[in-house]
Design an enzyme around this catalytic site. Structure first.
Site, PDB file in Angstrom:
ATOM      1  N   HIS A   1     -87.688  -0.116  47.911  1.00 18.64           N
ATOM      2  CA  HIS A   1     -87.702  -0.711  46.303  1.00 18.64           C
ATOM      3  C   HIS A   1     -88.192  -1.885  45.843  1.00 18.64           C
ATOM      4  O   HIS A   1     -87.662  -3.275  45.572  1.00 18.64           O
ATOM      5  CB  HIS A   1     -85.813  -1.621  47.044  1.00 18.64           C
ATOM      6  CG  HIS A   1     -84.917   0.259  46.943  1.00 18.64           C
ATOM      7  ND1 HIS A   1     -84.257   1.100  45.602  1.00 18.64           N
ATOM      8  CD2 HIS A   1     -84.835   0.527  47.850  1.00 18.64           C
ATOM      9  CE1 HIS A   1     -83.394   1.687  45.803  1.00 18.64           C
ATOM     10  NE2 HIS A   1     -84.049   1.884  47.493  1.00 18.64           N
TER      11      HIS A   1
ATOM     12  N   TYR B   1     -82.324  -5.537  56.273  1.00 18.35           N
ATOM     13  CA  TYR B   1     -82.698  -6.383  54.554  1.00 18.35           C
ATOM     14  C   TYR B   1     -82.469  -7.923  55.117  1.00 18.35           C
ATOM     15  O   TYR B   1     -83.898  -8.753  54.410  1.00 18.35           O
ATOM     16  CB  TYR B   1     -81.379  -6.906  53.765  1.00 18.35           C
ATOM     17  CG  TYR B   1     -81.527  -5.496  53.116  1.00 18.35           C
ATOM     18  CD1 TYR B   1     -81.033  -4.107  53.944  1.00 18.35           C
ATOM     19  CD2 TYR B   1     -81.104  -5.263  51.775  1.00 18.35           C
ATOM     20  CE1 TYR B   1     -81.574  -2.692  53.357  1.00 18.35           C
ATOM     21  CE2 TYR B   1     -80.773  -3.981  51.483  1.00 18.35           C
ATOM     22  CZ  TYR B   1     -80.767  -3.152  51.709  1.00 18.35           C
ATOM     23  OH  TYR B   1     -80.528  -1.433  50.894  1.00 18.35           O
TER      24      TYR B   1
HETATM   25  C1  HEM Z   1     -80.589   2.753  57.983  1.00 16.53           C
HETATM   26  C2  HEM Z   1     -80.415   2.680  55.936  1.00 16.53           C
HETATM   27  C3  HEM Z   1     -81.180   1.614  55.601  1.00 16.53           C
HETATM   28  C4  HEM Z   1     -82.494   1.131  55.458  1.00 16.53           C
HETATM   29  C5  HEM Z   1     -82.713   0.555  57.155  1.00 16.53           C
HETATM   30  C6  HEM Z   1     -82.749   0.078  54.608  1.00 16.53           C
HETATM   31  C7  HEM Z   1     -83.690  -0.751  53.803  1.00 16.53           C
HETATM   32  C8  HEM Z   1     -83.749  -0.951  52.994  1.00 16.53           C
HETATM   33  C9  HEM Z   1     -84.569  -2.762  52.835  1.00 16.53           C
HETATM   34  C10 HEM Z   1     -85.877  -2.877  53.583  1.00 16.53           C
HETATM   35  C11 HEM Z   1     -84.924  -2.938  51.805  1.00 16.53           C
HETATM   36  C12 HEM Z   1     -85.321  -4.082  50.901  1.00 16.53           C
HETATM   37  C13 HEM Z   1     -85.102  -5.543  51.045  1.00 16.53           C
HETATM   38  C14 HEM Z   1     -85.389  -6.963  50.983  1.00 16.53           C
HETATM   39  O1  HEM Z   1     -87.079  -7.704  51.272  1.00 16.53           O
HETATM   40  O2  HEM Z   1     -84.469  -7.206  49.990  1.00 16.53           O
HETATM   41  C15 HEM Z   1     -83.714  -2.224  51.151  1.00 16.53           C
HETATM   42  C16 HEM Z   1     -83.582  -2.044  49.284  1.00 16.53           C
HETATM   43  C17 HEM Z   1     -82.634  -1.185  48.745  1.00 16.53           C
HETATM   44  N1  HEM Z   1     -81.784   0.153  49.548  1.00 16.53           N
HETATM   45 FE1  HEM Z   1     -81.881   0.052  51.415  1.00 16.53          FE
HETATM   46  N2  HEM Z   1     -82.080   0.473  52.924  1.00 16.53           N
HETATM   47  C18 HEM Z   1     -80.880   1.269  54.012  1.00 16.53           C
HETATM   48  C19 HEM Z   1     -79.872   2.411  53.025  1.00 16.53           C
HETATM   49  C20 HEM Z   1     -79.385   2.404  51.673  1.00 16.53           C
HETATM   50  C21 HEM Z   1     -78.685   2.844  50.915  1.00 16.53           C
HETATM   51  C22 HEM Z   1     -77.792   3.864  51.103  1.00 16.53           C
HETATM   52  C23 HEM Z   1     -78.588   2.065  49.603  1.00 16.53           C
HETATM   53  C24 HEM Z   1     -78.346   3.051  48.825  1.00 16.53           C
HETATM   54  C25 HEM Z   1     -76.560   2.596  48.572  1.00 16.53           C
HETATM   55  C26 HEM Z   1     -79.859   1.258  49.966  1.00 16.53           C
HETATM   56  C27 HEM Z   1     -79.602   0.546  48.541  1.00 16.53           C
HETATM   57  C28 HEM Z   1     -81.091  -0.026  47.685  1.00 16.53           C
HETATM   58  C29 HEM Z   1     -81.791  -0.904  47.202  1.00 16.53           C
HETATM   59  C30 HEM Z   1     -80.646  -0.450  46.352  1.00 16.53           C
HETATM   60  C31 HEM Z   1     -82.290  -2.040  48.206  1.00 16.53           C
HETATM   61  C32 HEM Z   1     -83.374  -3.068  46.333  1.00 16.53           C
HETATM   62  C33 HEM Z   1     -82.267  -3.712  46.701  1.00 16.53           C
HETATM   63  C34 HEM Z   1     -83.195  -5.373  45.182  1.00 16.53           C
HETATM   64  O3  HEM Z   1     -82.951  -5.226  44.229  1.00 16.53           O
HETATM   65  O4  HEM Z   1     -83.060  -6.300  46.188  1.00 16.53           O
HETATM   66  N3  HEM Z   1     -80.460   1.363  50.762  1.00 16.53           N
HETATM   67  N4  HEM Z   1     -83.233  -1.252  51.558  1.00 16.53           N
END
Ligand code: HEM
Length: 309
Positions: A30, A298
């Site tokens: 993202h 995160y």
């Molecule tokens: C094991 C499962 C998951 C992993 C390892 C993962 C990993 C990540 C990581 C590393 C980031 C960036 C975080 C940052 O630097 O602040 C991120 C952002 C994000 N993830 Fe996940 N994620 C997972 C599951 C999910 C799920 C299930 C959803 C949906 C409900 C999701 C939605 C998002 C969204 C919308 C962002 C952007 C957040 C923002 O705008 O700061 N992720 N994810």
């Protein structure tokens, strides 16, 4: 939970970095997105189910930060190339707890546990060519990982949205609503846009600038807010709370929790992290291992990008 999966935190972030390389200062997925100011107007209809301040006060208005994003790990990938979209909301009620709600435009996730998540990302890296969003790889991944089949069916059908404001977003996991007497009840959250859900025709795609979604949001917000209705879907006995790969049965009771009005594009606030386990009093993370594992991941992604890595 951190103790069980904690040793997978760094390997998971490392594996995400292999999707498209390290982009210093960017989220590990993202990566491309825009932040907006917003106001949430609770309906008050959930007040009997949760003590969460941002959901309770009918007639109140809660300040919120929204970040819309493309799901890719590459911040320079054109909006068009990454049809998976995210909407992360940070409710900041005056005098109440911050509560984060992250959502995407598919209703289920592709992995049931942190270890299957990392295996799946490894497989995506092996199949690479198109990376995380390679729709062509979706069928093959689903064959290797039967638990991913619901999510891959949805991901395979995704088309570029006409606007960040024209997507329906699902928070996927179950959360526990906690009422004033301490009674806990499972619920899921969805954002329903006031604009009609709309994807783009093939003809429209040719002329699109790389950042068409950001331009679209800025243009629309000059004239009117983008509005989303928060649906709270109430679980029943037997509905799984620990498995984000399967949907709950249709027809579950829904409550309209309130309306979010997204008003302005703003620069990203320093240190913004959308940890989905930061829910505040009145809402608790469920026993979903993916939900709980996301918190340390995160944090690690934010730590690396915060140091300019
Ligand atoms: C094991 C499962 C998951 C992993 C390892 C993962 C990993 C990540 C990581 C590393 C980031 C960036 C975080 C940052 O630097 O602040 C991120 C952002 C994000 N993830 Fe996940 N994620 C997972 C599951 C999910 C799920 C299930 C959803 C949906 C409900 C999701 C939605 C998002 C969204 C919308 C962002 C952007 C957040 C923002 O705008 O700061 N992720 N994810």
């Amino acid at each position: 939970m951190d103790n069980t999966w904690g040793d997978l935190t760094n390997p998971t972030v490392d594996e995400l970095e292999r999707l498209s390389g390290v982009h210093p200062g960017s989220r590990r997925v993202h990566a491309k997105g825009i932040c907006c100011r917003a106001a949430f107007k609770p309906s008050g209809l959930a007040a009997g189910l949760t003590t969460a301040v941002h959901l309770r006060e009918q007639g109140g208005e809660v300040e919120a930060i929204v970040r819309f994003s493309g799901s890719s790990s590459d911040p320079s990938l054109a909006d068009l190339m990454s049809p998976g979209k995210g909407m992360a909301v940070r409710f900041q009620p005056a005098g109440g707890d911050v509560s984060v709600l992250t959502a995407v435009n598919v209703p289920v996730f592709f992995a049931k546990t942190p270890s299957s998540f990392i295996d799946l990302i490894k497989e995506a890296n092996r199949l690479k060519g198109g990376g995380f969003e390679a729709i062509a790889a979706a069928a093959e991944l689903a064959a290797h990982f039967p638990e991913a089949r619901h999510a891959m069916a949805h991901i395979g059908k995704l088309r570029p949205p006409a606007s960040y404001g024209a997507c329906r977003y699902y928070a996927i996991h179950a959360f526990m609503l906690v009422d004033a007497a301490g009674k806990r009840r499972p619920a899921k959250f969805e954002w329903l846009p006031e604009l009609e859900v709309e994807t783009l025709s093939l003809g429209a795609l040719k002329s699109l600038p790389e950042d068409y979604l950001e331009r679209d949001a800025a243009e629309r917000l000059k004239h009117a807010p983008l509005r989303f209705h928060l649906n709270i879907v109430l679980g029943q006995d037997g509905d799984p709370t620990d498995d984000p790969t399967v949907p709950w049965p249709d027809g579950r009771e829904r409550i309209e929790g309130g309306i979010l009005e997204v008003t302005d594009v703003i620069p990203e606030p320093d240190g913004l992290t959308m940890d989905p386990t930061v829910t505040g009093a009145g809402i608790e993370p469920s026993d979903d291992p993916i939900l709980r594992f996301r918190s340390p991941v995160y944090r690690e992604s934010a730590r690396r990008r915060g140091r300019g890595e």
